[in-house]
Design an enzyme around this catalytic site. Structure first.
Site, mmCIF file in Angstrom:
data_model
loop_
_atom_site.group_PDB
_atom_site.id
_atom_site.type_symbol
_atom_site.label_atom_id
_atom_site.label_comp_id
_atom_site.label_asym_id
_atom_site.label_seq_id
_atom_site.Cartn_x
_atom_site.Cartn_y
_atom_site.Cartn_z
ATOM 1 N N ALA A 3 30.167 28.109 68.715
ATOM 2 C CA ALA A 3 30.614 27.768 70.067
ATOM 3 C C ALA A 3 31.310 26.426 70.200
ATOM 4 O O ALA A 3 32.075 26.218 71.140
ATOM 5 C CB ALA A 3 29.404 27.773 70.993
ATOM 6 N N ALA A 4 31.035 25.500 69.296
ATOM 7 C CA ALA A 4 31.515 24.132 69.506
ATOM 8 C C ALA A 4 32.988 23.992 69.090
ATOM 9 O O ALA A 4 33.407 24.663 68.149
ATOM 10 C CB ALA A 4 30.664 23.172 68.680
ATOM 11 N N PRO A 5 33.749 23.154 69.792
ATOM 12 C CA PRO A 5 33.369 22.182 70.826
ATOM 13 C C PRO A 5 33.277 22.740 72.244
ATOM 14 O O PRO A 5 33.122 21.972 73.179
ATOM 15 C CB PRO A 5 34.494 21.145 70.734
ATOM 16 C CG PRO A 5 35.698 21.930 70.309
ATOM 17 C CD PRO A 5 35.174 23.019 69.404
ATOM 18 N N CYS A 51 41.161 32.167 64.870
ATOM 19 C CA CYS A 51 42.465 31.519 65.081
ATOM 20 C C CYS A 51 43.205 31.499 63.738
ATOM 21 O O CYS A 51 43.551 30.446 63.217
ATOM 22 C CB CYS A 51 42.304 30.113 65.657
ATOM 23 S SG CYS A 51 41.344 28.997 64.632
HETATM 24 C C1 LIG Z 1 36.601 28.233 65.517
HETATM 25 S S1 LIG Z 1 35.364 27.045 65.687
HETATM 26 C C2 LIG Z 1 34.693 27.409 67.261
HETATM 27 C C3 LIG Z 1 35.516 26.957 68.458
HETATM 28 C C4 LIG Z 1 34.806 27.188 69.781
HETATM 29 N N1 LIG Z 1 34.380 28.559 69.943
HETATM 30 C C5 LIG Z 1 35.625 26.801 70.993
HETATM 31 O O1 LIG Z 1 36.153 27.673 71.670
HETATM 32 O O2 LIG Z 1 35.720 25.603 71.275
HETATM 33 C C6 LIG Z 1 34.132 27.668 64.606
HETATM 34 C C7 LIG Z 1 32.762 27.011 64.696
HETATM 35 O O3 LIG Z 1 31.883 27.726 63.854
HETATM 36 C C8 LIG Z 1 30.845 26.846 63.469
HETATM 37 N N2 LIG Z 1 30.137 27.486 62.349
HETATM 38 C C9 LIG Z 1 30.621 27.771 61.117
HETATM 39 N N3 LIG Z 1 29.701 28.394 60.371
HETATM 40 C C10 LIG Z 1 28.588 28.515 61.156
HETATM 41 C C11 LIG Z 1 27.289 29.063 60.952
HETATM 42 N N4 LIG Z 1 26.948 29.635 59.792
HETATM 43 N N5 LIG Z 1 26.406 28.988 61.955
HETATM 44 C C12 LIG Z 1 26.734 28.404 63.125
HETATM 45 N N6 LIG Z 1 27.949 27.879 63.387
HETATM 46 C C13 LIG Z 1 28.864 27.937 62.410
HETATM 47 C C14 LIG Z 1 31.588 25.561 63.161
HETATM 48 O O4 LIG Z 1 30.707 24.451 63.251
HETATM 49 C C15 LIG Z 1 32.674 25.551 64.249
HETATM 50 O O5 LIG Z 1 32.262 24.758 65.334
#
Ligand SMILES: C[S@@+](CC[C@H](N)C(=O)[O-])C[C@H]1O[C@@H](n2cnc3c(N)ncnc32)[C@H](O)[C@@H]1O
Length: 427
Positions: free
Chosen positions: A250-252, A365
């Site tokens: 979800a982050a950021p 993305c």
């Molecule tokens: C594409 S970004 C998300 C962008 C966000 N959804 C937004 O709209 O702002 C992908 C995210 O996946 C998280 N991530 C990657 N592997 C993960 C895991 N195994 N468990 C939880 N989060 C994970 C990363 O920390 C990153 O923040």
């Protein structure tokens, strides 16, 4: 015994102002091109010696411009010397950033070369001076449309064809406009007017020459957040809010804000603490609410199945090359394959967390079919309890259940990020 007498060290002339900034740009390029780091992630270490935000911003801008133009800069450099310069030769690095400044950012040639020469010693310094002088005398220019790196051109050309590749190349040239998503889509026209922007969809405003984000009207009130228009589409694919939504990865928090603003009861999960800090700050500024959980999706289990699950999966991020040109040099086939493996594992776990009759949206993305179309095909083959959602319009001219945005979409209006997304319903 008397110590041997040493001749006093010759005082070094002071470095021209701005050389430390160019040294930081070279460090950034080294981090991206040699170590495969993300440009933004490399910033704190590479710019530690710089004192102010403007110097750090300039070091970043020079490195980003160099990455946008790398194949064309190298072609110019090679055209002006018969000496074969290795890709990681210091002289090539210095020439790349000097030329990127003059030909891309409009820096006066004397300023560009004076701040770069102290970064190379001896013979290479003479070479840099000579090649730079030759190119300036011949009034060298960069092509209007940048040349993409060969590996990317081959991969995207094969996957999407020449028209996409042409649009992608044109989009490499400069950072894109700034897109905002609105908490209240009904107020789109009034926000567009207040911010001096245009709108492509309800709930979206685009600014072509924006002030710094915190200085924009309405920033403190939290009526909007920064989000590329393509990144705003996956939440729209979920349909009207109807209960509890899990926002995985979800982050950021762009999509968390969107879900909360649309009326979902949101649980936002991500494994990265610093990125979750940004998510919490976004929620606080916008006054929106979500339960925030720091966890690894591959280990976490939700307390109950949800009405909707959004997976904005980690990926090669090649779709955001306009803002992050470093992805053009980091997303090698190995990384893409690793990411596709991770996405498949996340998808297969999260699919069990949707209640029967609920909806799953998968998004990346990425401009790589392996992280989009192929992933969807494999998922549908493995999960007979899922089917593609019925066709539905999410905005004028945009329909699900599957949306692929490629460079070229909305090109006349300033383009959008490359995204893949699919809406799936659990039987
Ligand atoms: C594409 S970004 C998300 C962008 C966000 N959804 C937004 O709209 O702002 C992908 C995210 O996946 C998280 N991530 C990657 N592997 C993960 C895991 N195994 N468990 C939880 N989060 C994970 C990363 O920390 C990153 O923040």
């Amino acid at each position: 015994m008397r110590p041997p007498s040493r001749s006093p060290a010759r005082p070094q002339p002071p470095e021209p102002l701005g050389t430390a900034t160019r040294r930081a740009s070279l460090r950034l390029l080294d981090a991206v091109l040699r170590r495969g780091e993300a440009l933004e992630a490399a910033l704190p270490a590479a710019t530690r010696a710089l004192h102010g935000g403007p110097d750090r911003g300039l070091a970043h801008a020079i490195a980003a411009e160099t990455l946008r133009r790398l194949p064309d800069l190298d072609r110019l450099i090679d055209s002006a010397t018969r000496l074969p310069l290795a890709p990681d030769a210091k002289a090539r690095g210095a020439l790349r950033i000097a030329l990127a400044q003059v030909l891309g950012l409009g820096t006066p040639p004397h300023a560009a070369i004076a701040t770069v020469l102290p970064l190379v010693d001896g013979g290479p310094r003479k070479l840099v001076h000579g090649v730079f002088g030759t190119l300036m005398r011949s009034e060298a220019t960069l092509p209007r449309v940048p040349t993409p790196p060969a590996e990317v051109a081959e991969r995207w050309g094969e996957a999407w064809g020449g028209a996409m590749l042409g649009a992608a190349a044109a989009a490499i040239a400069a950072p894109p406009p700034l897109d905002l998503s609105l908490a209240d889509p009904a107020a789109t026209d009034s926000w567009a007017q207040r911010l001096g922007g245009t709108s492509l969809l309800p709930g979206h405003v685009r600014l072509h020459d924006p002030a710094p984000v915190p200085e924009l009207p309405g920033y403190a009130d939290g009526g909007w957040w920064v989000q590329d228009v393509a990144a705003s589409l996956p939440v729209r694919l979920l349909g009207p809010a109807q209960g509890a939504a899990l926002d995985l990865c979800a982050a950021p928090g762009g999509k968390t804000c969107q879900l909360a603003a649309a009326g979902w009861q949101v649980t936002a999960i991500d494994q990265s603490a610093p990125r979750l800090d940004r998510l919490r700050a976004n929620l606080a500024r916008t006054g929106l609410t979500a339960e925030v959980v720091q966890a690894d999706i591959l280990a976490w289990v939700p307390p109950a199945p949800a009405d909707a699950v959004l997976i904005d999966a980690p990926c090669s991020a090649t779709g955001i090359f306009r803002r992050h040109p470093d992805v053009l040099y980091r997303a090698h086939p190995r990384l893409i394959a690793d990411m596709a493996g991770l996405q498949a594992r996340i998808l297969s776990r999260a699919a069990d967390w949707v209640r029967p009759g609920g909806r799953l949206v998968y998004a990346t993305c990425s401009l790589e079919p392996a992280e989009g179309e192929t992933q969807l095909e494999a998922f549908l083959a493995a999960r007979p309890d899922y089917r593609l959602a019925d066709p539905h319009e999410i905005a004028p001219g945009l329909s699900g259940p599957v949306i692929r945005t490629l460079p070229g979409r909305w090109a006349a209006e300033g383009g959008c990020d490359g995204f893949f997304m699919a809406a799936l319903d659990r039987r």
